[in-house]
Design a protein around this motif. Structure first.
Motif, PDB file in Angstrom:
ATOM      1  N   LYS A 106     -33.301   2.825   9.976  1.00  0.00           N
ATOM      2  CA  LYS A 106     -34.718   2.569  10.258  1.00  0.00           C
ATOM      3  C   LYS A 106     -34.900   1.842  11.588  1.00  0.00           C
ATOM      4  O   LYS A 106     -35.940   1.959  12.215  1.00  0.00           O
ATOM      5  CB  LYS A 106     -35.388   1.787   9.118  1.00  0.00           C
ATOM      6  CG  LYS A 106     -34.749   0.449   8.791  1.00  0.00           C
ATOM      7  CD  LYS A 106     -35.443  -0.241   7.653  1.00  0.00           C
ATOM      8  CE  LYS A 106     -34.980   0.116   6.262  1.00  0.00           C
ATOM      9  NZ  LYS A 106     -33.538   0.008   5.958  1.00  0.00           N
ATOM     10  N   SER A 107     -33.889   1.094  12.006  1.00  0.00           N
ATOM     11  CA  SER A 107     -34.069   0.326  13.245  1.00  0.00           C
ATOM     12  C   SER A 107     -34.040   1.231  14.477  1.00  0.00           C
ATOM     13  O   SER A 107     -34.736   0.973  15.449  1.00  0.00           O
ATOM     14  CB  SER A 107     -33.013  -0.761  13.369  1.00  0.00           C
ATOM     15  OG  SER A 107     -31.757  -0.191  13.611  1.00  0.00           O
ATOM     16  N   ARG A 161     -30.816  -3.429  -7.025  1.00  0.00           N
ATOM     17  CA  ARG A 161     -31.351  -4.396  -6.054  1.00  0.00           C
ATOM     18  C   ARG A 161     -32.069  -5.499  -6.818  1.00  0.00           C
ATOM     19  O   ARG A 161     -32.960  -5.250  -7.642  1.00  0.00           O
ATOM     20  CB  ARG A 161     -32.307  -3.720  -5.075  1.00  0.00           C
ATOM     21  CG  ARG A 161     -32.806  -4.712  -4.040  1.00  0.00           C
ATOM     22  CD  ARG A 161     -33.414  -4.036  -2.866  1.00  0.00           C
ATOM     23  NE  ARG A 161     -33.958  -5.007  -1.936  1.00  0.00           N
ATOM     24  CZ  ARG A 161     -34.678  -4.692  -0.877  1.00  0.00           C
ATOM     25  NH1 ARG A 161     -34.938  -3.422  -0.609  1.00  0.00           N
ATOM     26  NH2 ARG A 161     -35.140  -5.632  -0.079  1.00  0.00           N
ATOM     27  N   MET A 202     -38.460 -11.004   2.127  1.00  0.00           N
ATOM     28  CA  MET A 202     -38.695  -9.788   1.352  1.00  0.00           C
ATOM     29  C   MET A 202     -38.311 -10.010  -0.091  1.00  0.00           C
ATOM     30  O   MET A 202     -38.372  -9.094  -0.899  1.00  0.00           O
ATOM     31  CB  MET A 202     -37.870  -8.644   1.938  1.00  0.00           C
ATOM     32  CG  MET A 202     -38.261  -8.332   3.361  1.00  0.00           C
ATOM     33  SD  MET A 202     -37.122  -7.231   4.148  1.00  0.00           S
ATOM     34  CE  MET A 202     -37.564  -5.706   3.385  1.00  0.00           C
ATOM     35  N   HIS A 259     -27.253  -5.349  -5.131  1.00  0.00           N
ATOM     36  CA  HIS A 259     -27.784  -5.321  -3.765  1.00  0.00           C
ATOM     37  C   HIS A 259     -28.854  -6.408  -3.666  1.00  0.00           C
ATOM     38  O   HIS A 259     -29.714  -6.497  -4.544  1.00  0.00           O
ATOM     39  CB  HIS A 259     -28.404  -3.935  -3.533  1.00  0.00           C
ATOM     40  CG  HIS A 259     -29.068  -3.731  -2.202  1.00  0.00           C
ATOM     41  ND1 HIS A 259     -30.043  -2.778  -2.002  1.00  0.00           N
ATOM     42  CD2 HIS A 259     -28.899  -4.338  -1.001  1.00  0.00           C
ATOM     43  CE1 HIS A 259     -30.424  -2.788  -0.742  1.00  0.00           C
ATOM     44  NE2 HIS A 259     -29.753  -3.735  -0.112  1.00  0.00           N
ATOM     45  N   THR A 288     -35.435 -10.636   6.914  1.00  0.00           N
ATOM     46  CA  THR A 288     -34.971  -9.946   8.110  1.00  0.00           C
ATOM     47  C   THR A 288     -35.257 -10.797   9.345  1.00  0.00           C
ATOM     48  O   THR A 288     -36.082 -11.717   9.289  1.00  0.00           O
ATOM     49  CB  THR A 288     -35.648  -8.554   8.180  1.00  0.00           C
ATOM     50  OG1 THR A 288     -35.175  -7.870   9.317  1.00  0.00           O
ATOM     51  CG2 THR A 288     -37.146  -8.628   8.258  1.00  0.00           C
ATOM     52  N   PHE A 314     -29.691 -10.417  10.093  1.00  0.00           N
ATOM     53  CA  PHE A 314     -29.179 -10.853  11.399  1.00  0.00           C
ATOM     54  C   PHE A 314     -30.190 -10.523  12.491  1.00  0.00           C
ATOM     55  O   PHE A 314     -30.450  -9.350  12.781  1.00  0.00           O
ATOM     56  CB  PHE A 314     -27.844 -10.146  11.685  1.00  0.00           C
ATOM     57  CG  PHE A 314     -26.873 -10.254  10.541  1.00  0.00           C
ATOM     58  CD1 PHE A 314     -26.221 -11.453  10.277  1.00  0.00           C
ATOM     59  CD2 PHE A 314     -26.645  -9.174   9.701  1.00  0.00           C
ATOM     60  CE1 PHE A 314     -25.346 -11.566   9.205  1.00  0.00           C
ATOM     61  CE2 PHE A 314     -25.772  -9.268   8.632  1.00  0.00           C
ATOM     62  CZ  PHE A 314     -25.129 -10.471   8.379  1.00  0.00           C
ATOM     63  N   SER A 316     -27.223  -3.969   8.601  1.00  0.00           N
ATOM     64  CA  SER A 316     -27.799  -4.465   9.848  1.00  0.00           C
ATOM     65  C   SER A 316     -28.394  -3.332  10.656  1.00  0.00           C
ATOM     66  O   SER A 316     -27.827  -2.240  10.741  1.00  0.00           O
ATOM     67  CB  SER A 316     -26.716  -5.162  10.678  1.00  0.00           C
ATOM     68  OG  SER A 316     -27.256  -5.537  11.932  1.00  0.00           O
ATOM     69  N   GLY A 317     -29.528  -3.617  11.245  1.00  0.00           N
ATOM     70  CA  GLY A 317     -30.156  -2.671  12.155  1.00  0.00           C
ATOM     71  C   GLY A 317     -30.325  -3.332  13.505  1.00  0.00           C
ATOM     72  O   GLY A 317     -29.588  -3.069  14.460  1.00  0.00           O
ATOM     73  N   TYR A 328     -36.543  -1.044  16.251  1.00  0.00           N
ATOM     74  CA  TYR A 328     -37.953  -1.112  15.830  1.00  0.00           C
ATOM     75  C   TYR A 328     -38.900  -0.962  17.028  1.00  0.00           C
ATOM     76  O   TYR A 328     -39.878  -1.691  17.164  1.00  0.00           O
ATOM     77  CB  TYR A 328     -38.239  -2.420  15.062  1.00  0.00           C
ATOM     78  CG  TYR A 328     -37.340  -2.549  13.869  1.00  0.00           C
ATOM     79  CD1 TYR A 328     -37.533  -1.752  12.750  1.00  0.00           C
ATOM     80  CD2 TYR A 328     -36.261  -3.432  13.873  1.00  0.00           C
ATOM     81  CE1 TYR A 328     -36.681  -1.826  11.662  1.00  0.00           C
ATOM     82  CE2 TYR A 328     -35.400  -3.506  12.795  1.00  0.00           C
ATOM     83  CZ  TYR A 328     -35.617  -2.706  11.688  1.00  0.00           C
ATOM     84  OH  TYR A 328     -34.771  -2.770  10.618  1.00  0.00           O
TER      85      TYR A 328
HETATM   86  C1  LIG Z   1     -33.148  -3.216   2.616  1.00  0.00           C
HETATM   87  C2  LIG Z   1     -33.059  -3.393   4.081  1.00  0.00           C
HETATM   88  N1  LIG Z   1     -31.858  -3.271   4.665  1.00  0.00           N
HETATM   89  C3  LIG Z   1     -31.702  -3.406   5.987  1.00  0.00           C
HETATM   90  C4  LIG Z   1     -32.779  -3.683   6.803  1.00  0.00           C
HETATM   91  C5  LIG Z   1     -32.537  -3.793   8.280  1.00  0.00           C
HETATM   92  O1  LIG Z   1     -32.983  -4.987   8.784  1.00  0.00           O
HETATM   93  P1  LIG Z   1     -32.558  -5.460  10.250  1.00  0.00           P
HETATM   94  O2  LIG Z   1     -32.867  -4.355  11.155  1.00  0.00           O
HETATM   95  O3  LIG Z   1     -33.396  -6.657  10.475  1.00  0.00           O
HETATM   96  O4  LIG Z   1     -31.096  -5.759  10.221  1.00  0.00           O
HETATM   97  C6  LIG Z   1     -34.058  -3.829   6.257  1.00  0.00           C
HETATM   98  C7  LIG Z   1     -35.217  -4.125   7.106  1.00  0.00           C
HETATM   99  O5  LIG Z   1     -36.299  -4.382   6.710  1.00  0.00           O
HETATM  100  C8  LIG Z   1     -34.196  -3.663   4.855  1.00  0.00           C
HETATM  101  O6  LIG Z   1     -35.382  -3.759   4.278  1.00  0.00           O
END
Ligand SMILES: Cc1ncc(COP(=O)(O)O)c(C=O)c1O
Length: 407
Positions: free
Chosen positions: A44-45, A133, A147, A180, A185, A224, A266-267, A366
């Motif tokens: 997603k990042s 989770r 979160m 999990h 974040t 992180f 991590s993203g 992001y």
């Molecule tokens: C479940 C989960 N994992 C990983 C991430 C990635 O977060 P980050 O990019 O801050 O490392 C997020 C971000 O919201 C998340 O919700």
């Protein structure tokens, strides 16, 4: 290649990603985590295929939350059985798609989510693993974007988690293989990350004992942080490693043998620093004693989450400015027809004129795909991936409409 040459050759605006920076970030993160930890890269990042491929080559696994993320991960070389599928609100369509593409690991966010997975893997006779989770009963600390530990759509509340529903336990196609937790974040302070992760490990130990789970995988999350759209280094998290190892020794004594496998996600830490956005000034005008510098990028390319009330404070650096006069009260805006489309408000900036360029640093995460790409149907920036001083690839995301019957 210099940024000016890039603009000359590929036009503006342009995102430039330096994979060298991802090498360093990955190494730093590995050095901060318990020995042997698995790192899931959160697509997603930044779902750029070359970035995913590079991180997979470095040893990361893919954490995906949609069909498209899964497809791009597989295309970049991820093994389906090593991907982790996460996210609240998974649909039948996506769970079926993931199962049929041999994804084996799912994070389940509710018993409904678990039941859907259980039913579909039985129906299609595919063996899968689920990690539950958990939403802890209290937050470890109130920093970052929390979160969990609060009322939230993420995970199953710790306090109600006394047993696993019978029909899930009895399904031979589904194994509950671990837990999990993803607490917050973008934490910039290593003490906060350390206390979050230690707290998560202890909760996991309690829940495994309570539910009788012999975990194969514990995904302890992350948080992180990395600066966004302003200059500055990634935080140093190396101090957290010994204390995480100590807690793991205490509560999961076999973890060093991989029983269970410890994982983190991590993203932004991995990709945030790698990206720079180059933009060009298209107009400079004065209105009621304020200077407006209009550039060719805006919330459709960067920080579009501002439309959701998360207004980023970006900083721009001028690429070249022979003039030294400062505007005392300048606002840098994008080309969209909304006053929300601004990058900087009422700041002091060097005088600019059409054709000048700005650089916006630390926008590898992001940024483009977290923005309002479709708004006003403007062209997306070109994306240039560089490694060791050379351009690896140049591409552009195009949003297109397909016609037909859909279900
Ligand atoms: C479940 C989960 N994992 C990983 C991430 C990635 O977060 P980050 O990019 O801050 O490392 C997020 C971000 O919201 C998340 O919700």
């Amino acid at each position: 290649m210099q940024y000016l040459k890039i603009v000359e050759q590929y036009g503006s605006p342009a995102y430039v990603y330096q994979l060298d920076s991802i090498d360093l970030a990955f190494q730093d993160l590995m050095n901060s985590l318990p020995t042997g930890s698995r790192i899931y890269y959160s697509l997603k990042s930044n779902p750029h295929p070359s970035i995913i491929k590079h991180l997979l080559n470095l040893g990361a696994k893919a954490e995906v939350s949609s069909i498209n993320e899964l497809q791009v991960a597989l295309k970049a070389g991820a093994r389906a059985d090593e991907c982790l599928y996460t996210g609240p609100g998974k649909t039948e369509k996506e769970v079926r798609f993931a199962i049929m593409h041999d994804v084996k690991w799912f994070s389940i966010e509710s018993w409904t989510d678990a039941e859907r997975l259980s039913r579909l893997c039985e129906l299609h006779q595919r063996q899968v693993n689920a990690i539950i989770r958990i939403n802890p009963s209290k937050p470890a600390n109130q920093v970052g974007l929390s979160m969990s530990g609060i009322a939230s759509q993420f995970g199953i509340d710790e306090e109600g988690l006394d047993c696993i529903p019978d029909h899930i336990c009895k399904n031979h196609w589904l194994t509950i293989s671990g837990l999990h937790i993803y607490q917050s974040t973008n934490l910039m302070n290593s003490k906060d990350v350390e206390s979050n992760l230690k707290y998560s490990i202890r909760i996991m130990a309690r829940i495994c004992a309570r539910l009788g789970i012999r975990p194969e995988l514990l995904d302890i999350g992350g948080g992180f942080g990395c600066p966004f759209a302003k200059a500055g280094p990634r935080p140093d998290f190396s101090s957290i490693k010994p204390s995480l190892e100590q807690v793991l020794d205490e509560v999961f004594p076999q973890w060093r043998k991989g029983d269970p496998q410890i994982a983190f996600e991590s993203g932004r830490y991995l990709t945030g620093e790698s990206g720079t956005l180059i933009t060009t000034v298209t107009d400079v005008k004065t209105s009621k004693n304020q200077t407006f510098i209009i550039v060719d990028t805006g919330i459709h390319h960067l920080g579009g989450m501002s439309a959701l009330g998360r207004i980023p404070k970006v900083a721009v650096q001028m690429l070249e400015y022979p003039k030294h006069r400062l505007y005392k009260n300048a606002t840098v805006v994008g080309p969209l027809c909304t006053p929300l489309d601004y990058l900087l408000r009422e700041v002091s900036l060097p005088e600019a004129q059409p054709g000048d360029h700005y650089l916006i640093p630390n926008v590898g995460a992001y940024a483009l795909t977290a923005s309002l790409m479709g708004f006003l149907s403007r062209e997306n920036p070109v994306e240039i991936v560089m490694y060791k001083g050379r351009i690896l690839d140049v591409s552009r995301i195009v949003l297109s409409r397909t016609e037909g019957n859909y279900n």
